[in-house]
Scaffold this active site. Structure first.
Site, PDB file in Angstrom:
ATOM      1  N   ASP A  63       1.377   0.465 -14.447  1.00  0.00           N
ATOM      2  CA  ASP A  63       0.475   1.231 -13.678  1.00  0.00           C
ATOM      3  C   ASP A  63       0.607   2.860 -14.422  1.00  0.00           C
ATOM      4  O   ASP A  63       1.671   3.278 -14.715  1.00  0.00           O
ATOM      5  CB  ASP A  63       1.344   1.301 -12.200  1.00  0.00           C
ATOM      6  CG  ASP A  63       0.277   2.022 -11.218  1.00  0.00           C
ATOM      7  OD1 ASP A  63      -0.838   1.967 -11.538  1.00  0.00           O
ATOM      8  OD2 ASP A  63       0.963   2.759 -10.208  1.00  0.00           O
ATOM      9  N   HIS A  64      -0.707   3.400 -14.658  1.00  0.00           N
ATOM     10  CA  HIS A  64      -0.612   4.720 -15.030  1.00  0.00           C
ATOM     11  C   HIS A  64       0.027   5.013 -16.354  1.00  0.00           C
ATOM     12  O   HIS A  64       0.922   5.737 -16.431  1.00  0.00           O
ATOM     13  CB  HIS A  64      -0.005   5.897 -13.909  1.00  0.00           C
ATOM     14  CG  HIS A  64      -0.987   5.803 -12.478  1.00  0.00           C
ATOM     15  ND1 HIS A  64      -2.182   6.562 -12.949  1.00  0.00           N
ATOM     16  CD2 HIS A  64      -0.853   5.368 -11.304  1.00  0.00           C
ATOM     17  CE1 HIS A  64      -2.837   6.394 -11.610  1.00  0.00           C
ATOM     18  NE2 HIS A  64      -2.047   5.521 -10.681  1.00  0.00           N
TER      19      HIS A  64
ATOM     20  N   SER B   7       2.399   3.202  -1.405  1.00  0.00           N
ATOM     21  CA  SER B   7       2.957   3.998  -0.388  1.00  0.00           C
ATOM     22  C   SER B   7       3.093   3.155   0.826  1.00  0.00           C
ATOM     23  O   SER B   7       4.134   3.407   1.550  1.00  0.00           O
ATOM     24  CB  SER B   7       1.929   5.393   0.031  1.00  0.00           C
ATOM     25  OG  SER B   7       1.696   6.055  -0.947  1.00  0.00           O
TER      26      SER B   7
ATOM     27  N   ASN C 299      -4.837  -1.081  -5.104  1.00  0.00           N
ATOM     28  CA  ASN C 299      -3.344  -0.552  -5.398  1.00  0.00           C
ATOM     29  C   ASN C 299      -2.890  -0.188  -4.455  1.00  0.00           C
ATOM     30  O   ASN C 299      -3.133   0.754  -3.417  1.00  0.00           O
ATOM     31  CB  ASN C 299      -3.398   0.534  -6.394  1.00  0.00           C
ATOM     32  CG  ASN C 299      -3.579   0.204  -7.763  1.00  0.00           C
ATOM     33  OD1 ASN C 299      -4.088  -0.878  -8.040  1.00  0.00           O
ATOM     34  ND2 ASN C 299      -3.517   1.058  -8.619  1.00  0.00           N
ATOM     35  N   ILE C 300      -1.479  -0.517  -3.850  1.00  0.00           N
ATOM     36  CA  ILE C 300      -0.714  -0.182  -2.746  1.00  0.00           C
ATOM     37  C   ILE C 300       0.659  -0.062  -3.217  1.00  0.00           C
ATOM     38  O   ILE C 300       1.211  -0.819  -3.749  1.00  0.00           O
ATOM     39  CB  ILE C 300      -0.899  -1.475  -1.779  1.00  0.00           C
ATOM     40  CG1 ILE C 300      -2.390  -1.692  -1.499  1.00  0.00           C
ATOM     41  CG2 ILE C 300       0.055  -1.070  -0.564  1.00  0.00           C
ATOM     42  CD1 ILE C 300      -2.601  -3.172  -0.756  1.00  0.00           C
TER      43      ILE C 300
ATOM     44  N   ASP D 286      -4.059   5.603 -18.757  1.00  0.00           N
ATOM     45  CA  ASP D 286      -4.614   6.476 -17.738  1.00  0.00           C
ATOM     46  C   ASP D 286      -4.839   7.837 -18.533  1.00  0.00           C
ATOM     47  O   ASP D 286      -4.039   8.714 -18.358  1.00  0.00           O
ATOM     48  CB  ASP D 286      -3.934   6.895 -16.515  1.00  0.00           C
ATOM     49  CG  ASP D 286      -4.263   7.642 -15.532  1.00  0.00           C
ATOM     50  OD1 ASP D 286      -5.457   8.470 -15.952  1.00  0.00           O
ATOM     51  OD2 ASP D 286      -3.822   8.239 -14.635  1.00  0.00           O
TER      52      ASP D 286
ATOM     53  N   HIS E 127      -3.635   9.360  -3.887  1.00  0.00           N
ATOM     54  CA  HIS E 127      -2.205   8.795  -3.856  1.00  0.00           C
ATOM     55  C   HIS E 127      -1.379   9.427  -2.748  1.00  0.00           C
ATOM     56  O   HIS E 127      -1.428  10.700  -2.352  1.00  0.00           O
ATOM     57  CB  HIS E 127      -1.371   9.102  -5.305  1.00  0.00           C
ATOM     58  CG  HIS E 127      -2.001   8.386  -6.451  1.00  0.00           C
ATOM     59  ND1 HIS E 127      -2.761   8.645  -7.605  1.00  0.00           N
ATOM     60  CD2 HIS E 127      -2.047   7.034  -6.603  1.00  0.00           C
ATOM     61  CE1 HIS E 127      -2.997   8.026  -8.607  1.00  0.00           C
ATOM     62  NE2 HIS E 127      -2.705   6.866  -7.898  1.00  0.00           N
ATOM     63  N   GLY E 128      -0.477   8.804  -2.365  1.00  0.00           N
ATOM     64  CA  GLY E 128       0.610   9.252  -1.474  1.00  0.00           C
ATOM     65  C   GLY E 128       0.548   8.901   0.120  1.00  0.00           C
ATOM     66  O   GLY E 128      -0.600   8.328   0.228  1.00  0.00           O
TER      67      GLY E 128
END
Ligand code: G3H
Ligand code: 13P
Ligand code: ZN
Length: 320
Positions: free
Chosen positions: A81-82, A268, A265-266, A103, A179-180
């Site tokens: 991821d990223h 948080s 994408n999950i 990314d 995000h977050g």
């Protein structure tokens, strides 16, 4: 064995559902997610950020995911991821991952293209698929005004050129997710009759414009946790303090899952479920000090959360 995402995305695109990409960094998280997906026969992407890879270490994560694969009869892809640069992508490609994200979304367009192309060439030579990103997700810390925010959405007129020049396999886009656990400030939201924060809607108009320009091409949504009120409430009632946590409403995620969006994408939501389980446990049982006791409660909520996502948001149950 671990699989790539080509077939998963093709079926998800054609079938009008999406694959959940869940961030993992320890055993209980891997178990909670894969127990749910295994029971519901859902294909799965488990993803690892640079920070998670540093925390748990590459080898542990690869082996935890392989262990999950041994006891669950579902396709699982292991994804970086990223990825910030070529080197971390190469390390994951060489080290057993089946998918990587490069990314370069913060870079000028031509540099993003050059970097994504270089990663795609290396990845494809090793049988690994690549996700890249165009546009930038709004972070509430940027305190953006509307016009500046507008400029960070993905520009539909760039997507065709980008995917052709880079050869990447999927594209993450910015249409208003973030995000977050605090995706929007209360000022950016309205309140419904119960006083609950309602965030500004996703830009489905931009998504539709992108779909038209690259039909059949898999789209990825980052920052797509719904910040489920149930878990935030448990946290806040058991010693936590997360006022005004807000995510993407599930009806919008369901709509996205039915469209060209193939990967949601999950992270948080997993963190909240785990924390809710642990906080609730300690409040009830202040004398407990065996990690198995409180981590099981965190793992149970993760399993419950992932089952809910698969059935009620992604629509990927029974698709393995
Ligand atoms: O997109 C970010 C993910 O939630 C990973 O976060 O870098 O803190 O592991 P992290
Ligand atoms: P959330 O913070 O909404 O869970 O987003 C996770 C993500 O995009 C990981 O890449
Ligand atoms: Zn992300």
């Amino acid at each position: 064995p671990l699989v790539g995402t080509k077939e998963m995305f093709k079926k998800a695109y054609d079938g009008g559902y999406a694959i959940g990409a869940f961030n993992v960094n320890n055993m209980e998280i891997v178990q909670g997610i894969t127990d749910a997906a295994g029971e519901l026969k859902s294909p799965l992407i488990l993803q690892v950020s640079a920070g998670a890879r540093k925390y748990a270490r590459h080898e542990y994560l690869v082996h935890l995911v392989k262990a999950a694969l041994e006891i669950n009869d579902i396709p699982i892809a292991l994804h970086l991821d990223h990825g910030a640069d070529f080197d971390i992508c190469k390390a994951c490609i060489d080290g057993g991952f089946t998918s990587v994200m490069i990314d370069g979304s913060h870079l000028p367009y031509t540099e993003n293209v050059a970097l994504a192309k270089r990663v795609a060439e290396y990845a494809h030579a090793h049988g690994v698929v690549v996700e890249a990103e165009l546009g930038q997700l709004a972070g509430i810390e940027d305190d953006v005004n509307v016009s500046a925010e507008d400029a960070s959405y993905t520009k539909p007129e760039e997507v065709q050129d980008f995917v052709e020049k880079t050869g990447v396999d999927s594209l993450a886009i910015a249409i208003g997710t973030s995000h977050g656990a605090f995706k929007f400030t209360p000022e950016q939201c309205t309140r419904n009759a119960d006083g609950v924060l309602v965030p500004p809607p996703l830009r489905f108009d931009i998504l539709e414009e992108i779909e038209k320009r690259i039909p059949g091409f898999p789209i990825v949504l980052h920052g797509a946790s719904s910040v489920i009120p149930k878990y935030v409430k448990i946290i806040n009632e058991n010693g936590g303090h997360m006022p005004d946590a807000v995510g993407i409403p599930e009806d919008q995620l369901r709509r996205a899952a039915k469209s060209a969006v193939c990967k949601i994408n999950i992270d948080s939501d997993l963190r909240l479920a785990m924390t809710a389980g642990i906080r609730e446990h300690f409040k009830k049982e202040p004398s407990h000090f065996d990690p198995r006791q409180y981590l099981s409660d965190g793992r149970n909520y993760i399993k419950e959360l992932v089952a809910h996502k698969i059935k009620e948001v992604l629509g990927s149950d029974g698709k393995a």
